[in-house]
Design an enzyme around this catalytic site. Structure first.
Site, PDB file in Angstrom:
ATOM      1  N   CYS A  75       0.815  -1.213   0.000  1.00  0.00           N
ATOM      2  CA  CYS A  75       0.000   0.000   0.000  1.00  0.00           C
ATOM      3  C   CYS A  75       0.854   1.271   0.000  1.00  0.00           C
ATOM      4  O   CYS A  75       1.961   1.283   0.523  1.00  0.00           O
ATOM      5  CB  CYS A  75      -0.881   0.029   1.238  1.00  0.00           C
ATOM      6  SG  CYS A  75      -1.890  -1.445   1.377  1.00  0.00           S
ATOM      7  N   ARG A 108       4.420   0.868  -7.519  1.00  0.00           N
ATOM      8  CA  ARG A 108       4.452  -0.216  -6.527  1.00  0.00           C
ATOM      9  C   ARG A 108       3.387  -1.282  -6.791  1.00  0.00           C
ATOM     10  O   ARG A 108       3.468  -2.375  -6.253  1.00  0.00           O
ATOM     11  CB  ARG A 108       4.228   0.364  -5.117  1.00  0.00           C
ATOM     12  CG  ARG A 108       5.337   1.274  -4.680  1.00  0.00           C
ATOM     13  CD  ARG A 108       4.954   1.985  -3.408  1.00  0.00           C
ATOM     14  NE  ARG A 108       4.958   1.064  -2.284  1.00  0.00           N
ATOM     15  CZ  ARG A 108       5.995   0.860  -1.501  1.00  0.00           C
ATOM     16  NH1 ARG A 108       7.111   1.491  -1.745  1.00  0.00           N
ATOM     17  NH2 ARG A 108       5.931   0.032  -0.502  1.00  0.00           N
ATOM     18  N   TRP A 143      -3.152  -2.476  -1.760  1.00  0.00           N
ATOM     19  CA  TRP A 143      -2.758  -3.764  -2.338  1.00  0.00           C
ATOM     20  C   TRP A 143      -3.339  -4.800  -1.393  1.00  0.00           C
ATOM     21  O   TRP A 143      -2.851  -5.001  -0.293  1.00  0.00           O
ATOM     22  CB  TRP A 143      -1.227  -3.838  -2.403  1.00  0.00           C
ATOM     23  CG  TRP A 143      -0.722  -4.963  -3.216  1.00  0.00           C
ATOM     24  CD1 TRP A 143      -0.591  -5.010  -4.570  1.00  0.00           C
ATOM     25  CD2 TRP A 143      -0.247  -6.225  -2.718  1.00  0.00           C
ATOM     26  NE1 TRP A 143      -0.076  -6.220  -4.944  1.00  0.00           N
ATOM     27  CE2 TRP A 143       0.139  -6.983  -3.844  1.00  0.00           C
ATOM     28  CE3 TRP A 143      -0.138  -6.794  -1.458  1.00  0.00           C
ATOM     29  CZ2 TRP A 143       0.629  -8.277  -3.723  1.00  0.00           C
ATOM     30  CZ3 TRP A 143       0.351  -8.069  -1.346  1.00  0.00           C
ATOM     31  CH2 TRP A 143       0.734  -8.793  -2.469  1.00  0.00           C
ATOM     32  N   ASN A 194      -0.915   1.030   5.979  1.00  0.00           N
ATOM     33  CA  ASN A 194      -0.116   0.095   5.201  1.00  0.00           C
ATOM     34  C   ASN A 194       0.428  -0.926   6.193  1.00  0.00           C
ATOM     35  O   ASN A 194       1.087  -0.548   7.158  1.00  0.00           O
ATOM     36  CB  ASN A 194       1.042   0.852   4.523  1.00  0.00           C
ATOM     37  CG  ASN A 194       1.991  -0.076   3.802  1.00  0.00           C
ATOM     38  OD1 ASN A 194       1.629  -1.203   3.442  1.00  0.00           O
ATOM     39  ND2 ASN A 194       3.215   0.397   3.589  1.00  0.00           N
ATOM     40  N   GLY A 195       0.140  -2.202   5.981  1.00  0.00           N
ATOM     41  CA  GLY A 195       0.643  -3.220   6.907  1.00  0.00           C
ATOM     42  C   GLY A 195      -0.443  -4.239   7.200  1.00  0.00           C
ATOM     43  O   GLY A 195      -1.441  -4.316   6.471  1.00  0.00           O
ATOM     44  N   LYS A 247      29.224 -13.621 -11.496  1.00  0.00           N
ATOM     45  CA  LYS A 247      29.563 -12.198 -11.348  1.00  0.00           C
ATOM     46  C   LYS A 247      30.945 -11.927 -11.929  1.00  0.00           C
ATOM     47  O   LYS A 247      31.149 -10.966 -12.648  1.00  0.00           O
ATOM     48  CB  LYS A 247      29.573 -11.765  -9.874  1.00  0.00           C
ATOM     49  CG  LYS A 247      28.286 -11.547  -9.175  1.00  0.00           C
ATOM     50  CD  LYS A 247      27.483 -10.339  -9.591  1.00  0.00           C
ATOM     51  CE  LYS A 247      26.604 -10.658 -10.733  1.00  0.00           C
ATOM     52  NZ  LYS A 247      25.341 -11.232 -10.592  1.00  0.00           N
ATOM     53  N   GLU A 276      30.882 -12.134 -15.752  1.00  0.00           N
ATOM     54  CA  GLU A 276      30.092 -11.054 -16.365  1.00  0.00           C
ATOM     55  C   GLU A 276      30.872  -9.744 -16.444  1.00  0.00           C
ATOM     56  O   GLU A 276      30.835  -9.076 -17.472  1.00  0.00           O
ATOM     57  CB  GLU A 276      28.832 -10.764 -15.518  1.00  0.00           C
ATOM     58  CG  GLU A 276      27.651 -11.675 -15.762  1.00  0.00           C
ATOM     59  CD  GLU A 276      26.473 -11.332 -14.859  1.00  0.00           C
ATOM     60  OE1 GLU A 276      25.351 -11.239 -15.366  1.00  0.00           O
ATOM     61  OE2 GLU A 276      26.660 -11.141 -13.628  1.00  0.00           O
ATOM     62  N   HIS A 330      36.207 -35.304  -9.439  1.00  0.00           N
ATOM     63  CA  HIS A 330      35.681 -35.985 -10.625  1.00  0.00           C
ATOM     64  C   HIS A 330      36.015 -35.250 -11.914  1.00  0.00           C
ATOM     65  O   HIS A 330      35.336 -35.419 -12.923  1.00  0.00           O
ATOM     66  CB  HIS A 330      34.170 -36.181 -10.496  1.00  0.00           C
ATOM     67  CG  HIS A 330      33.790 -37.026  -9.323  1.00  0.00           C
ATOM     68  ND1 HIS A 330      34.172 -38.343  -9.195  1.00  0.00           N
ATOM     69  CD2 HIS A 330      33.104 -36.726  -8.191  1.00  0.00           C
ATOM     70  CE1 HIS A 330      33.722 -38.827  -8.051  1.00  0.00           C
ATOM     71  NE2 HIS A 330      33.074 -37.857  -7.421  1.00  0.00           N
ATOM     72  N   LYS A 359      20.559  -5.712 -19.478  1.00  0.00           N
ATOM     73  CA  LYS A 359      19.927  -5.790 -18.161  1.00  0.00           C
ATOM     74  C   LYS A 359      18.639  -6.599 -18.234  1.00  0.00           C
ATOM     75  O   LYS A 359      18.360  -7.423 -17.379  1.00  0.00           O
ATOM     76  CB  LYS A 359      19.630  -4.369 -17.662  1.00  0.00           C
ATOM     77  CG  LYS A 359      19.015  -4.314 -16.285  1.00  0.00           C
ATOM     78  CD  LYS A 359      20.051  -4.620 -15.241  1.00  0.00           C
ATOM     79  CE  LYS A 359      19.484  -4.800 -13.867  1.00  0.00           C
ATOM     80  NZ  LYS A 359      20.337  -5.687 -13.051  1.00  0.00           N
TER      81      LYS A 359
HETATM   82  C1  G6P Z   1      20.028 -10.830 -17.845  1.00  0.00           C
HETATM   83  C2  G6P Z   1      20.735  -9.984 -16.810  1.00  0.00           C
HETATM   84  C3  G6P Z   1      21.035 -10.826 -15.572  1.00  0.00           C
HETATM   85  C4  G6P Z   1      19.754 -11.438 -15.047  1.00  0.00           C
HETATM   86  C5  G6P Z   1      19.025 -12.232 -16.131  1.00  0.00           C
HETATM   87  C6  G6P Z   1      17.627 -12.616 -15.689  1.00  0.00           C
HETATM   88  O1  G6P Z   1      20.879 -11.795 -18.332  1.00  0.00           O
HETATM   89  O2  G6P Z   1      21.946  -9.469 -17.341  1.00  0.00           O
HETATM   90  O3  G6P Z   1      21.610 -10.005 -14.562  1.00  0.00           O
HETATM   91  O4  G6P Z   1      20.045 -12.266 -13.956  1.00  0.00           O
HETATM   92  O5  G6P Z   1      18.852 -11.439 -17.309  1.00  0.00           O
HETATM   93  O6  G6P Z   1      16.881 -11.440 -15.539  1.00  0.00           O
HETATM   94  P1  G6P Z   1      15.606 -11.288 -14.630  1.00  0.00           P
HETATM   95  O7  G6P Z   1      15.174  -9.839 -14.840  1.00  0.00           O
HETATM   96  O8  G6P Z   1      14.579 -12.247 -15.155  1.00  0.00           O
HETATM   97  O9  G6P Z   1      15.992 -11.577 -13.239  1.00  0.00           O
END
Ligand code: G6P
Length: 610
Positions: A2, A27, A75, A100-101, A487, A490, A506, A605
């Site tokens: 909310c 939100r 909500w 809200n809560g 990470k 990437e 293994h 992204k």
């Molecule tokens: C892309 C981004 C990642 C992310 C993945 C899934 O590859 O670069 O950082 O983990 O998509 O995205 P989502 O928005 O579904 O978490």
């Protein structure tokens, strides 16, 4: 969740309130309402189902005059979305309230208030608060004292704002478990659940602290703490630089987002945990029926979100005791598989728009899954709109392509889901209380873990010239090792792989030499001794170890071993804590290598194509 807005001014406030609600639309909500005290001391109120635009139209058609008012986007938790259940709720045409809560003891309160003669017009837990406050007013208290007395009888979480026809220039607000911020103007003051709602009228804010209550009038504001002592809270002047879509004092968005994790995890927990238990109603009105019938869970996600799903598999099977499978969405959508009866399909996604995850959800709906749920960071996204249930992470906008704060908030949401499922399978109150206590302590432990930044920065120098790295973990830390490897590759472009430490012998052991740094996550858990044996196998072959270990786990730095001590944490939250040093390590290695940390080559992204 909310949204709340309030204004005490010397001008008409309806447009300010409605604009504030529009700014909270991101939100997600199902109904909206506004209540204003007019010049004759009467409370006028409009409530509408659906978008704020519908409420806006109602206010245009039938203006609400007046300079003191409160407004709300709802909500639904208790009671379906409807005009009757929308806020503000009003008692005896005298008091109006937005909340809200979740009020956990609403049933007892409802009973006792009904016995006192109050009639309930909604199914909400909130309506009990407004009648309770009114009942205090009838004993001769003013609004401030009545709210103060009433909140002492409330169990659960609340951020609330209240107006009283007889005190037409005053708004009283209180917070416990749900956020509230005061906005300071000249000859007018405001309040909201998020400062974003008030940016059109002020840039000066005071965040209320847990247990605070406050009074605003056009010319004044006063704040009291949970013990009733009047207090001063810090005034913040928020310039654009302070907004989340800027890097602030940080060199990169990724670093800023790593450091935001204690706060966004606090936000994700807010209103969803009580003292000793999770507040399951915060999952939404349909949640109970869906969780009651769930006998198994299938998680589908991509990238970093897939790793949080892998951690959840350990939790859901280990703590909740029901079968859980997890699969990357791009495989799931093209594979033939058997759907177990009464399986809940859970998608996990930061963006809510990832093409493979969305396709998997749409496919699942045709395959006989009992229900669908998404754990997601974007309220208006496709996954949220198309799933039966949405559990929002409150990570705020994540700009860095490599996901950080979205991941840890997903883990928090998944732990809440685990407990909700566990309750139905014999997870007892004591065990739930232990988990909830650990969650309460999580933000502070994260802050402590972030102080390891300097030694990790130093450690990163050993990686800058390397071309490969191996990440090891066991149990729920294996997916954390996978996320650490993801990470690093990437953002630093170093080839990194992850293995369950027991698999080392293994195959990957053949790769071990002085040029292959081995990173291990080593909390002090039941698998520690096993992990140690695995790491000895590495050392015996001349490998260089970089270990993130619990203080008590008995590792010490020496020839070929670099140890960073991580604060001692309960097993249930260890995966969340051990994520932080791995994020920092990748970040510093990438900075040393001079790569584009926030926008690494070839990556996006939000991947909205297959
Ligand atoms: C892309 C981004 C990642 C992310 C993945 C899934 O590859 O670069 O950082 O983990 O998509 O995205 P989502 O928005 O579904 O978490």
């Amino acid at each position: 969740m909310c949204g709340i807005v309030g204004a005490a001014a010397r001008r008409e406030v309806s447009a300010i309130l409605v604009e504030g609600l529009k700014r909270l639309e991101y939100r997600g909500y199902d109904s909206a309402g506004v209540a204003i005290i007019d010049g004759d001391g009467n409370i006028g109120c409009h409530k509408k189902l659906g978008k704020v635009a519908v409420l806006d139209e109602a206010v245009l058609q039938q203006p609400l005059a007046g300079a003191t008012g409160i407004a709300h986007t709802r909500w639904a938790t208790h009671g379906q979305p409807s005009e009757a259940n929308a806020h503000p709720h009003v008692s005896a045409d005298q008091i109006a309230l937005v909340h809200n809560g979740i009020i956990e003891n609403h049933e007892e309160l409802r009973e006792s208030l009904t016995a006192q003669g109050y009639t309930f017009n909604s199914q909400t837990d909130t309506e009990t608060i407004v009648h309770l406050i009114h009942s205090k007013i009838t004993t001769g208290l003013n609004l401030l004292d009545a709210v103060n007395a009433a909140v002492k009888e409330l169990e659960g979480a609340f951020g609330l704002a209240v107006i009283n026809r007889d005190e037409p220039e005053t708004i009283i607000c209180a917070r416990s478990g749900s956020p509230l911020v005061l906005g300071l103007g000249i000859g007018e003051n405001f309040l909201a659940s998020d400062q974003l709602a008030l940016r059109q009228v002020t840039d000066r804010f005071i965040y209320l602290e847990e247990g605070d209550f406050a009074e605003i009038t056009p010319d004044s504001y006063r704040i009291w703490d949970k013990d009733g002592a009047e207090v001063e809270r810090e005034k913040l002047h928020l310039t654009d630089r302070a907004e989340s879509a800027s890097k602030g004092k940080y060199r990169h968005y990724m670093l800023k987002e790593i450091y935001e994790q204690p706060d966004v995890i606090r936000n994700t927990l807010q209103g969803r945990i009580g003292k000793d238990q999770i507040l399951e109603q915060a999952f939404g009105t349909e949640a109970k029926a869906i969780l009651d019938k769930t006998k198994a869970v299938q998680i589908v996600a991509c990238g970093t979100s897939y790793h949080s799903g892998m951690v959840a598999q350990y939790w859901i099977e280990g703590i909740a005791g029901i079968p859980c499978r997890v699969e990357v969405a791009s495989e799931f959508r093209y594979r033939k598989f058997v759907v177990q009866e009464d399986t809940l399909l859970v998608t996990i996604s930061q963006s809510g728009e990832t093409a493979d995850s969305l396709a998997a959800l749409r496919l699942a709906k045709t395959l006989g899954y009992a229900s669908t749920m998404t754990i997601c960071n974007v309220a208006q996204s496709s996954l949220v709109r198309e799933s039966d249930l949405a559990l929002m992470t409150e990570a705020g906008p994540e700009i860095g392509v490599a996901s950080t704060k979205a991941f840890t908030t997903q883990l928090v949401a998944l732990m809440l889901l685990t407990v909700a499922l566990g309750r139905r399978r014999g997870l007892n109150k004591e065990s739930e209380a232990e988990i909830v206590q650990a969650l309460h302590g999580l933000p502070t432990l994260l802050e402590e873990t972030l102080t390891l930044d300097k030694p990790i920065h130093k450690m990163s120098e050993a990686f800058a010239e390397k071309h490969n790295a191996l990440f090891l973990g066991r149990g729920a830390q294996w997916p954390i090792a996978m996320e650490g490897a993801l990470k690093l590759k990437e953002i630093s472009y170093i080839h990194a792989e992850s293995y369950a430490a027991g698999e080392l012998k293994h195959g990957p052991l053949a790769l071990v030499d002085a040029e292959m740094p081995i990173v291990a996550v080593a909390p002090n858990d039941e698998l520690l001794e096993k992990l140690k044996s695995n790491l000895e196998e590495v050392q015996a072959r001349g490998g260089e170890l970089f270990v993130f270990a619990d203080k008590a786990s008995g590792f010490s730095s020496g020839e070929g071993v670099h140890v960073i001590s991580v604060p001692h944490v309960a097993d249930v939250i260890a995966p969340i804590i051990y994520t932080i040093p791995l994020q920092l390590l990748s970040y510093h290695v990438a900075v040393l290598k001079g790569t584009d940390v926030d926008q690494p080559r070839n990556l996006a992204k939000s991947v909205t194509v297959e």
